[in-house]
Motif scaffolding. Structure first.
Motif, short mmCIF file in Angstrom:
data_model
loop_
_atom_site.label_atom_id
_atom_site.label_comp_id
_atom_site.label_asym_id
_atom_site.label_seq_id
_atom_site.Cartn_x
_atom_site.Cartn_y
_atom_site.Cartn_z
N ASP A 153 25.98 81.25 -16.82
CA ASP A 153 25.68 79.82 -16.93
C ASP A 153 26.63 79.15 -17.92
O ASP A 153 27.06 78.02 -17.71
CB ASP A 153 24.24 79.60 -17.40
N VAL A 154 26.97 79.88 -18.99
CA VAL A 154 27.92 79.33 -19.96
C VAL A 154 29.25 79.04 -19.27
O VAL A 154 29.88 78.01 -19.52
CB VAL A 154 28.11 80.29 -21.15
N ARG A 155 29.69 79.95 -18.40
CA ARG A 155 30.95 79.73 -17.67
C ARG A 155 30.84 78.47 -16.82
O ARG A 155 31.78 77.68 -16.74
CB ARG A 155 31.26 80.94 -16.78
N TYR A 156 29.70 78.31 -16.15
CA TYR A 156 29.51 77.12 -15.31
C TYR A 156 29.62 75.85 -16.16
O TYR A 156 30.34 74.90 -15.79
CB TYR A 156 28.13 77.19 -14.64
N PHE A 157 28.93 75.83 -17.29
CA PHE A 157 28.96 74.64 -18.13
C PHE A 157 30.35 74.40 -18.71
O PHE A 157 30.80 73.25 -18.82
CB PHE A 157 27.93 74.77 -19.26
#
Length: 916
Positions: free
Chosen positions: A735-739
């Motif tokens: 999710d961090v990568r997505y954000f």
């Protein structure tokens, strides 16, 4: 000469005790409450006399029980309200109330304000008094008000405002009860002016419960009686009749007729009721004044009843036919005597015509009530306008359904301005039903346009459906169609129905420009702004703000300009121009003050709170947010709860989270998908930052994959930043990568809302740097966080500047760059402490403690550290230093703890740096 004050020594001492601190600069409010005739006014008069002897200026104002007095009636008696520009060009309520306050004590020497019969006061007057009481706490002023203590005697305004007044820290309720038997006897004898037997005095006390007014009336009758027997009237009417009997027939006739005019009346109007010239009535007025039934009023040619109960008793038993005749005469007299000032008498005319409508036409009552209501609206007396529109509706039976429907909508508008959304909704529904019955497409459209979307699922869905129904009707004008499309667009956006809103808003603006009416253009501009709240439309929104401001200035409409100013503030936040926000807020404040009403005030407070939070003025931000929350709760505004919680979360992000943000809000506030998302994020973030990561992870994962979140465009960047913070704390690396990918698109921007309610979460590069650090890309994190710190310094975002330097220091420390980490942490610590950023102070102090390591290691630990730097294992270190492997392992662990490191490689890097 006023009667002697009997039996009120304790109460008077209490009031005088309040006068002392008031004159010392600690304002006081005392409400003297009790039944009619209990002596409240007499006690206040004695206080005023004692104050006068001390050189204190006293002011008096008396409320009227009639509903047709002009708005701000109390203040009209105290100050020259016309001199304050309160006609069509009236300023906003706050500015007006401040002027009232300034006029009370212009010299600052101290003043006593007595407000008599406050329970009958009009609500606008009471709201102004509440403002004065709240904002003059450090001024030498004392307010002494008298009030009935029975709810049935109180006007709606007093029932609404009394609890708020008495909840003020400088307020007190002083309840007056009946006189004791001994004091009752003294009151009775003083009024009779002759000896009265004890038995008779005891009987009088028993039958009056020690009410001084009744006792005095009995005493006066005893003073003129031929026998010493106590003939106590069964009602006040009998007492008044006894006093009336002393007057001439012409005086009695005048008083009975004038009783329908109100507590205060013009002699000229009363004369018309008895069909005599005003000059012929002067002797009768003098009689009544001498008998204590009338008093001279401040207005030239006017008198007032000494007590409202006298007037009520005079009306009691008056035949209906006589009442109707007198009200008819009164209406005609006012129209004939005051043809040049109809607005000032519209409420009185409406009341008289309404009373006379039993046997006559109702049209005049409707016409004058509507006119009086319109005047009240212009004067920001919204509650009075609601009452007057209600009077018009009560007499609207002869009107057609379409006309009744439009009266309903007029009252709905007044109700909205007064803050009663529920009642306004009911009027709109009733108007829509009348429109369907009459086949009036225009009325149906107007009924769908009074209410605005507020972020409530059911409310907004109903508005959307009503707009659709109205749009389906044939024959609508371009103007109505434009307004309906605009309102439908707004509702659709709040409902999350984004497909087609850009097209519908563009069409609404096209039709509005064709109609060429400013209020229609304004409606279309508002819809267009909401439809363009996605981050990629930043330039469009700035242009719309400029257009709206120009439209408001051109049409002299502060309400229109207000929206443009709100949008401009959003745009400034998006560009990080926090200094310019402060200047724009002063212009917004001017618009809000002149627009009036609770909703504009709420928008102003939210914007002011956001600016204060953005620049690190956290206490001020919370104070303003609290005031906004009070307004929102009073209006039952769903958006108000979310705005307050969002602000509380961001302040807590910097100063430590508050208990209420660590739990999910009540279910009724998060019933729809978007509210569940915002509630979840707004709870998970404080939990994660407070160390409760398992709880935060549970809430966060319950929201589903971030790519599938239903995010309104005006909160797009805020959701990205908040989601990124939570994901980094709970270890949701994918999710961090997505954000991070999404935030990279916004790197040069600032995280802010764009829907007309300001939010500011710092520069996007700050949150991108946090993501890079969590992903292990320390090189990118250092660059991004250093950039974020510089940006925050440049724009004045003090709290975010501390945050950026703390995050940078921790990245540098993890990389073994102790000098860089120390420099970054030490540069941020003073501001963090000054701003009260407790969590960040603790983090910064941990960094400085970890970097201040020279001389911290023992000689043996330094030997171990050198061997670690050479790449030796614990077993090899033990062999080299002739130690057990367990001891070598303990030394390495102690070194890691002292230096604040997690890996042996960091020890090696530190050794290399400290050798040079």
């Amino acid at each position: 000469m006023p009667a002697a004050l009997i039996g009120r020594e304790r109460e008077l001492a209490d009031l005088l005790g309040r006068l002392e601190p008031a004159l010392g600069g600690s304002a006081q409010l005392v409400v003297c409450a009790g039944e009619a005739g209990i002596g409240k006014t007499r006690l206040a008069a004695e206080l005023a006399e004692r104050a006068r002897v001390r050189g204190v200026r006293s002011l008096w104002a008396r409320a009227s029980e009639l509903p047709d007095v002009p708005p701000f009636w109390l203040w009209r008696q105290l100050v020259d309200i016309d001199d304050l520009d309160t006609g069509d060009q009236i300023s906003g309520r706050v500015a007006l109330f401040d002027r009232f306050a300034d006029r009370l004590d212009p010299s600052g020497a101290g003043v006593l304000l007595v407000v008599d019969d406050i329970h009958w006061a009009d609500e606008p007057s009471l709201l102004a008094l509440l403002h004065v009481v709240r904002h003059l706490r450090d001024r030498p002023i004392m307010v002494c008000a008298t009030a009935r203590d029975t709810p049935i005697d109180a006007a709606p305004g007093w029932r609404s405002i009394e609890p708020k007044l008495l909840s003020e820290p400088n307020a007190r309720l002083l309840t007056l009860t009946g006189l004791s038997p001994r004091d009752s006897a003294a009151c009775l004898r003083g009024a009779a002016d002759r000896p009265i037997p004890d038995s008779l005095a005891a009987q009088a006390h028993a039958m009056t419960s020690g009410n001084p007014f009744y006792l005095r009336e009995l005493g006066r009758s005893l003073g003129t009686a031929v026998t010493a027997e106590l003939v106590v009237p069964a009602t006040l009417r009998a007492v008044v009749d006894g006093r009336m009997a002393m007057l001439s027939p012409r005086a009695r006739e005048l008083l009975r007729a004038a009783s329908i005019l109100g507590g205060e009346f013009a002699i000229a109007v009363a004369a018309r009721l008895v069909d005599r010239p005003a000059s012929d009535c002067l002797a009768a007025v003098d009689e009544a004044v001498s008998a204590g039934l009338l008093e001279l009023a401040a207005a030239a040619g006017a008198v007032r009843f000494g007590h409202s109960l006298v007037r009520a008793a005079l009306q009691d038993g008056m035949p209906l036919r006589q009442r109707i005749l007198l009200h008819t005469k009164a209406a005609h007299a006012i129209e004939e005597l005051y043809p040049e000032a109809p607005a000032a008498h519209a409420a009185a005319l409406a009341r008289h015509y309404a009373q006379a409508a039993v046997v006559g036409q109702r049209e005049p009552a409707v016409r004058w009530a509507r006119r009086a209501a319109e005047t009240a609206l212009r004067e920001s007396a919204f509650e009075e306008a609601v009452r007057l529109y209600g009077l018009a509706l009560d007499n609207a039976a002869d009107l057609g359904p379409a006309e009744r429907g439009r009266l309903r909508l007029a009252r709905a508008d007044a109700l909205l301005r007064a803050g009663d959304r529920t009642a306004a909704r009911a009027d709109c529904l009733a108007a829509a039903a009348l429109a369907r019955r009459s086949g009036d497409a225009g009325l149906l459209a107007e009924s769908a346009l009074v209410l605005e979307p507020v972020g409530d699922l059911v409310w907004d869905r109903d508005i959307h459906e009503e707009c659709a129904e109205a749009l389906a009707a044939p024959g609508l004008s371009d103007g109505l169609r434009a307004r309906l499309l605009a309102r439908s667009t707004e509702a659709a956006l709040y409902l999350g129905r984004l497909d087609g809103i850009e097209q519908s808003s563009a069409r609404a603006l096209e039709l509005a420009e064709r109609a060429a009416e400013p209020h229609i253009v304004v409606a279309a501009l508002r819809a267009r702004q909401l439809a363009c709240t996605a981050p990629e439309h930043r330039q469009t929104r700035a242009e719309l703000a400029a257009t709206m401001i120009a439209t408001g200035a051109r049409t002299h409409s502060p309400a229109t300009e207000m929206w443009g100013r709100l949008w401009a503030i959003d745009s400034l936040f998006e560009h990080g121009r926090l200094g310019a926000v402060a200047a724009e807020l002063s212009r917004l404040r001017w618009c809000v003050e002149r627009t009036g009403g609770p909703v504009p005030k709420w928008h102003l407070l939210v914007a002011e709170a956001a600016r204060a939070q953005a620049v690190g003025e956290f206490h001020e931000s919370l104070r303003l947010a609290g005031l906004a929350r009070e307004i929102a709760e009073g209006l039952s505004m769903p958006a108000g709860f979310g705005a307050y919680r969002s602000l509380l979360t961001m302040v807590g992000h910097h100063v430590g989270h508050f208990p209420e943000t660590l739990v999910l809000p009540p279910a009724h506030t998060r019933g729809e998908v978007r509210n569940r998302l915002f509630s979840g994020l707004g709870t998970a973030m404080p939990l994660a930052e407070s160390g409760r990561r398992d709880e935060a992870a549970a809430v966060y994962r319950g929201l589903g994959p971030p790519a599938q979140w239903d995010v309104p465009p005006y909160f797009a960047t805020i959701v990205l930043a908040t989601g990124a913070m939570i994901a980094t704390r709970v270890g949701a690396i994918e999710d961090v990568r997505y954000f991070a990918d999404r935030l990279a698109e916004r790197r040069g921007e600032h995280v802010s809302g764009s829907g007309g309610t300001a939010h500011y979460h710092g520069p996007a590069v700050l949150w991108l740097g946090k993501c890079s650090a969590a992903l292990g890309d320390s090189k990118a994190a250092r660059t991004q966080l250093a950039e974020a710190a510089a940006v925050c310094d440049d724009v004045g975002a003090a709290g975010f500047a501390v945050e950026a330097r703390c995050e940078l220091a921790e990245v540098l420390l993890a990389d073994g760059d102790l000098d860089g980490a120390a420099a970054s942490a030490k540069s941020a610590l003073p501001n963090a402490r000054a701003l009260g950023m407790r969590p960040w102070v603790e983090r910064l102090e941990r960094v400085t403690g970890a970097t201040d390591t020279r001389g911290v290691l023992s000689p043996r630990e330094r030997e171990v550290a050198d061997l670690v730097a050479e790449g030796l294992s614990n077993r090899e270190i033990a062999a080299a230093l002739v130690l057990s492997e367990r001891t070598a392992q303990n030394h390495v662990q102690h070194i890691l703890t002292k230096l604040g490191f997690a890996k042996r490689a960091q020890i090696a890097a530190w050794v290399q740096r400290t050798r040079t």
